[in-house]
Design a protein around this motif. Structure first.
Motif, PDB file in Angstrom:
ATOM      1  N   SER A  77     -11.768  27.360  59.989  1.00 25.13           N
ATOM      2  CA  SER A  77     -11.362  28.104  58.798  1.00 25.13           C
ATOM      3  C   SER A  77     -12.422  29.104  58.367  1.00 25.13           C
ATOM      4  O   SER A  77     -13.590  28.999  58.745  1.00 25.13           O
TER       5      SER A  77
ATOM      6  N   ARG B 173     -17.456  29.432  50.686  1.00 28.20           N
ATOM      7  CA  ARG B 173     -18.512  28.467  50.339  1.00 28.20           C
ATOM      8  C   ARG B 173     -19.763  28.739  51.174  1.00 28.20           C
ATOM      9  O   ARG B 173     -19.662  29.154  52.322  1.00 28.20           O
TER      10      ARG B 173
ATOM     11  N   TYR C 255     -17.242  26.404  60.022  1.00 31.49           N
ATOM     12  CA  TYR C 255     -16.490  27.465  59.339  1.00 31.49           C
ATOM     13  C   TYR C 255     -16.980  28.828  59.813  1.00 31.49           C
ATOM     14  O   TYR C 255     -18.065  28.948  60.368  1.00 31.49           O
TER      15      TYR C 255
ATOM     16  N   GLU D 228      -2.578  30.486  55.857  1.00 30.45           N
ATOM     17  CA  GLU D 228      -2.533  29.911  54.513  1.00 30.45           C
ATOM     18  C   GLU D 228      -3.923  30.029  53.955  1.00 30.45           C
ATOM     19  O   GLU D 228      -4.887  30.155  54.699  1.00 30.45           O
TER      20      GLU D 228
ATOM     21  N   TYR E  97     -10.774  29.051  50.870  1.00 28.36           N
ATOM     22  CA  TYR E  97     -10.713  28.581  52.254  1.00 28.36           C
ATOM     23  C   TYR E  97      -9.412  29.083  52.866  1.00 28.36           C
ATOM     24  O   TYR E  97      -8.370  29.031  52.209  1.00 28.36           O
TER      25      TYR E  97
HETATM   26  P1  5GP Z   1     -15.530  21.427  52.224  1.00 28.75           P
HETATM   27  O1  5GP Z   1     -16.136  22.402  51.243  1.00 28.75           O
HETATM   28  O2  5GP Z   1     -15.831  20.000  51.826  1.00 28.75           O
HETATM   29  O3  5GP Z   1     -15.886  21.732  53.643  1.00 28.75           O
HETATM   30  O4  5GP Z   1     -13.938  21.588  52.121  1.00 28.75           O
HETATM   31  C1  5GP Z   1     -13.297  21.458  50.880  1.00 28.75           C
HETATM   32  C2  5GP Z   1     -11.808  21.278  51.094  1.00 28.75           C
HETATM   33  O5  5GP Z   1     -11.265  22.470  51.657  1.00 28.75           O
HETATM   34  C3  5GP Z   1     -11.456  20.153  52.060  1.00 28.75           C
HETATM   35  O6  5GP Z   1     -10.391  19.412  51.493  1.00 28.75           O
HETATM   36  C4  5GP Z   1     -11.030  20.879  53.308  1.00 28.75           C
HETATM   37  O7  5GP Z   1     -10.076  20.159  54.052  1.00 28.75           O
HETATM   38  C5  5GP Z   1     -10.403  22.114  52.708  1.00 28.75           C
HETATM   39  N1  5GP Z   1     -10.282  23.219  53.662  1.00 28.75           N
HETATM   40  C6  5GP Z   1     -11.084  23.543  54.691  1.00 28.75           C
HETATM   41  N2  5GP Z   1     -10.628  24.608  55.352  1.00 28.75           N
HETATM   42  C7  5GP Z   1      -9.472  24.968  54.728  1.00 28.75           C
HETATM   43  C8  5GP Z   1      -8.513  26.003  54.965  1.00 28.75           C
HETATM   44  O8  5GP Z   1      -8.595  26.817  55.875  1.00 28.75           O
HETATM   45  N3  5GP Z   1      -7.476  26.061  54.098  1.00 28.75           N
HETATM   46  C9  5GP Z   1      -7.312  25.175  53.064  1.00 28.75           C
HETATM   47  N4  5GP Z   1      -6.243  25.310  52.302  1.00 28.75           N
HETATM   48  N5  5GP Z   1      -8.194  24.197  52.824  1.00 28.75           N
HETATM   49  C10 5GP Z   1      -9.260  24.095  53.645  1.00 28.75           C
END
Ligand code: 5GP
Length: 196
Positions: A50, A54, A66, A85, A94
């Motif tokens: 993704s 952040r 990421y 999405e 994200y």
């Molecule tokens: P973290 O900051 O802990 O890596 O991720 C925070 C949240 O964002 C997690 O629930 C993760 O699954 C979600 N997330 C990560 N990549 C994506 C994305 O591409 N799209 C969406 N909608 N959520 C994401």
């Protein structure tokens, strides 16, 4: 008398196999740990990387966990329709790069997305054939312990993530399957079975 004709409706039929799997569940539940564990043994499982606004956590690398972008770059990705999405989560955005996912699906390869609830809902809308898997914590207290114990987020961010977790947990019934994260090994095995 009619003869039964197979229309590929048996579970083992390739035509019925879900190709796109979405793994979701509250922040801190262990989604990344489970996926990393599974991919260590099965590096052939393709996981979408993704884009996020952040900042990287210690040890996170560009293009691995990421693609780290700024707000302006993220705006452009949205404007150009490059995201399958996207969602804002606990103060950051994200999104899933569209092209790479579609390329894999067109090639008939299984695709795994690890995204939040809002993203899972968008995928359900746009790709109803996707398989939605919810990763649940063994208990609320355990989730709090994991999120707090990670030690990478400020108390304010942890509060926001716990508030989001309450919303995510309430949405479990929207998913096709729930896996409870009592053991990383067991859940990784179960997830692999769902992908195949
Ligand atoms: P973290 O900051 O802990 O890596 O991720 C925070 C949240 O964002 C997690 O629930 C993760 O699954 C979600 N997330 C990560 N990549 C994506 C994305 O591409 N799209 C969406 N909608 N959520 C994401």
């Amino acid at each position: 008398m009619s003869t039964a004709v197979s229309r590929g409706t048996t579970p083992e039929s390739p035509a019925r196999r879900p190709r796109l799997t979405v793994l979701s569940g509250p922040s801190g539940v262990g989604k990344s740990t489970v996926v990393a564990h599974m991919r260590k043994a099965h590096p052939e499982v393709w996981l979408s990387v993704s884009c996020t606004t952040r900042k990287p956590r210690p040890g996170e690398r560009e293009g691995v966990q990421y693609f780290f972008v700024d707000d302006e770059q993220f705006d452009k990705l949205i404007a150009n329709g490059e995201l399958l999405e996207w969602a804002e989560f606990a103060g950051n955005r994200y999104g899933t790069p569209r092209r790479a996912v579609l390329d894999r699906l067109e090639a008939g390869e299984p695709v795994l997305l690890e995204i939040d609830l809002q993203g899972a809902r968008q995928v359900r809308e746009t790709m109803p054939e996707a398989q939605l898997v919810f990763l649940a914590p063994p208990s609320w207290d355990e989730l709090v312990r994991r999120l707090t114990g990670r030690g990478t987020e400020s108390p304010e961010v942890i509060e926001r993530r716990l508030a989001a977790a309450k919303v995510e947990l309430a949405a479990e019934s929207e998913f096709d399957t729930t896996l409870v994260n009592t053991s990383v090994e067991d859940v990784a095995r179960e997830l692999l079975a769902l992908l195949r």
